[in-house]
Design a protein around this motif. Sequence first.
Motif, PDB file in Angstrom:
ATOM      1  N   ARG A 138      34.829  40.444  37.432  1.00  0.00           N
ATOM      2  CA  ARG A 138      35.917  39.652  38.027  1.00  0.00           C
ATOM      3  C   ARG A 138      35.408  38.303  38.507  1.00  0.00           C
ATOM      4  O   ARG A 138      34.445  38.224  39.269  1.00  0.00           O
ATOM      5  CB  ARG A 138      36.528  40.391  39.233  1.00  0.00           C
ATOM      6  N   ASN A 139      36.115  37.243  38.106  1.00  0.00           N
ATOM      7  CA  ASN A 139      35.731  35.901  38.557  1.00  0.00           C
ATOM      8  C   ASN A 139      36.521  35.477  39.801  1.00  0.00           C
ATOM      9  O   ASN A 139      36.343  34.360  40.289  1.00  0.00           O
ATOM     10  CB  ASN A 139      35.864  34.875  37.432  1.00  0.00           C
ATOM     11  N   LYS A 140      37.375  36.366  40.293  1.00  0.00           N
ATOM     12  CA  LYS A 140      38.159  36.023  41.488  1.00  0.00           C
ATOM     13  C   LYS A 140      38.369  37.267  42.348  1.00  0.00           C
ATOM     14  O   LYS A 140      38.720  38.318  41.823  1.00  0.00           O
ATOM     15  CB  LYS A 140      39.522  35.477  41.061  1.00  0.00           C
ATOM     16  N   MET A 141      38.157  37.132  43.650  1.00  0.00           N
ATOM     17  CA  MET A 141      38.443  38.235  44.569  1.00  0.00           C
ATOM     18  C   MET A 141      39.237  37.690  45.746  1.00  0.00           C
ATOM     19  O   MET A 141      38.954  36.607  46.257  1.00  0.00           O
ATOM     20  CB  MET A 141      37.144  38.846  45.110  1.00  0.00           C
ATOM     21  N   GLU A 142      40.204  38.491  46.172  1.00  0.00           N
ATOM     22  CA  GLU A 142      41.012  38.103  47.324  1.00  0.00           C
ATOM     23  C   GLU A 142      40.723  39.112  48.432  1.00  0.00           C
ATOM     24  O   GLU A 142      41.036  40.288  48.286  1.00  0.00           O
ATOM     25  CB  GLU A 142      42.472  38.178  46.895  1.00  0.00           C
ATOM     26  N   PHE A 143      40.081  38.652  49.492  1.00  0.00           N
ATOM     27  CA  PHE A 143      39.750  39.546  50.601  1.00  0.00           C
ATOM     28  C   PHE A 143      40.747  39.323  51.737  1.00  0.00           C
ATOM     29  O   PHE A 143      41.250  38.209  51.922  1.00  0.00           O
ATOM     30  CB  PHE A 143      38.317  39.282  51.075  1.00  0.00           C
ATOM     31  N   SER A 144      40.992  40.378  52.507  1.00  0.00           N
ATOM     32  CA  SER A 144      41.979  40.277  53.597  1.00  0.00           C
ATOM     33  C   SER A 144      41.302  40.485  54.938  1.00  0.00           C
ATOM     34  O   SER A 144      40.329  41.228  55.042  1.00  0.00           O
ATOM     35  CB  SER A 144      43.044  41.355  53.452  1.00  0.00           C
TER      36      SER A 144
END
Length: 471
Positions: A138-144
């Motif tokens: 994955r070239n993108k991660m969305e962390f919360s």
Amino acid sequence: MKPAISPTPAAMPRVGELLDVTVTDWGDQGRGIARHGNLVVLTNRGLPGETVRVRVTRRRRRHLEADLESVLVPSPHRVAAPCRHFGACGGCRLQDLDYPEQLAGKVRHLRDQVQRIGRIEQIPEIEVVPCDSPYRYRNKMEFSFGLGRDGAPTLGLHPRDNYRDSFDLEECWLTDERAVEIVAAVRSFLASGPEAVYDPVAHAGFLRFLVVRFGFRTGDVLVNLVTADVPWPRSEEFATHLQGSCPYVTTALWTVNATRANVAIGPVREVFFGPGTLRERLGPWEFEIAAGGFFQTNTLQAERLFERVVGWTCPTPTPVLDLYSGAGAISLCLSPRASHVTGVESHHDSVESARRNAERNRIANCEFVCADTLQFLKEQSLDRWRRGAVIVDPPRAGLHPKVVKILGETGPDRIVYVSCNTAAFARDLEMLGGRYRLTRLAAVDMFPHTPHIESAALLERDSIPSSGVTP
Ligand SMILES: C[S@@+](CC[C@H](N)C(=O)[O-])C[C@H]1O[C@@H](n2cnc3c(N)ncnc32)[C@H](O)[C@@H]1O
């Protein structure tokens, strides 16, 4: 006292009761599907073919939800999941299933949905494109952000079936290892500060998301902190801390989402350092991607997907309409084969990126229109593309029914449909049925260890309803 195993399959089990069931498949959320009498049981874990002991957690009208207690008869395809968060994390549901079996299940689901929801009995052979390296893709991660027990912010991924909280991420096998270092650096800065975590119910607080993007082919690393609209006196300090702790970050910015929508997009408040955008390459093309703009998250598989799309769309040079064109990825890949490409995209920054991407790659036969697809199709006749092709690559919800109607009535000789949501894709196919014939279908695994698959289909106009497509 030992809890009783339900003796009568027909009786409605109580919450807390233990059941022994056999998992027959996994569903679209990656949950195990089993039966107890007439009831469907959805289990949080458990692989097809396994007999498992589960504890009922919820009773619904038509099904039960249950958590795995133990595996009684394991599947021969069960493997040890490498990630320490597996099971608790909402990210990878299938890490304990061997990769060939994950793929086989995804292809089975695609075939089943195209036949059942799309109502197409005879489907072409599905070309399966596995991911060569099913980890760190994955070239993108969305962390919360979430709230820890001690009141300090947590930063990581959502626990399974819980979109309100997040747990502190210590490792993640889906992306570049540096993502975890960046998360740790941001968390350590915020742990000592006054910044409050945003509460999506009370709509109060500040910290919402941290987005990390990698240009695997360029070495770029983008970090985007997404907050609510609150003044932030420590912003400069934050940027200095991030740059000092993670010197490989090429750009960092601050985005503000002042709305109630729980999404990691909004206007850029400040670019802390670097250009504020990311570069990535697909084949010979280099793309600039806006911080909040869409780009396929698996670079290698995107190339494979687009090879199919280009071959199917342009067997000869014709005009192409690329609907939902993002930063122009498909349009640019098509440019040597098409006589002309018109991309249509509603996200303003992505349209700007697409125009700059055409310039940067010295491409003169692509133009990009900033518009809602339905609006565009209402105002623009499809005559220009009649002998050419239309590509549709919509968001997860699929096509608006009116878009399907217009394409069905006035669409061109070929439609190439790219989808990350098999059910929505199959539904749209059903609506196009009778007017188009499904002639090619590929399953490109963009998302190993998750239940998702990317599909691409070639639909060819059929003046006489085909025997394969049920109208
Ligand atoms: C799945 S992405 C595909 C992007 C591009 N084809 C690619 O492969 O990089 C879907 C794109 O549709 C855009 N979009 C969403 N709703 C739209 C609409 N109603 N009209 C036009 N574009 C839309 C999104 O901003 C996003 O860029």
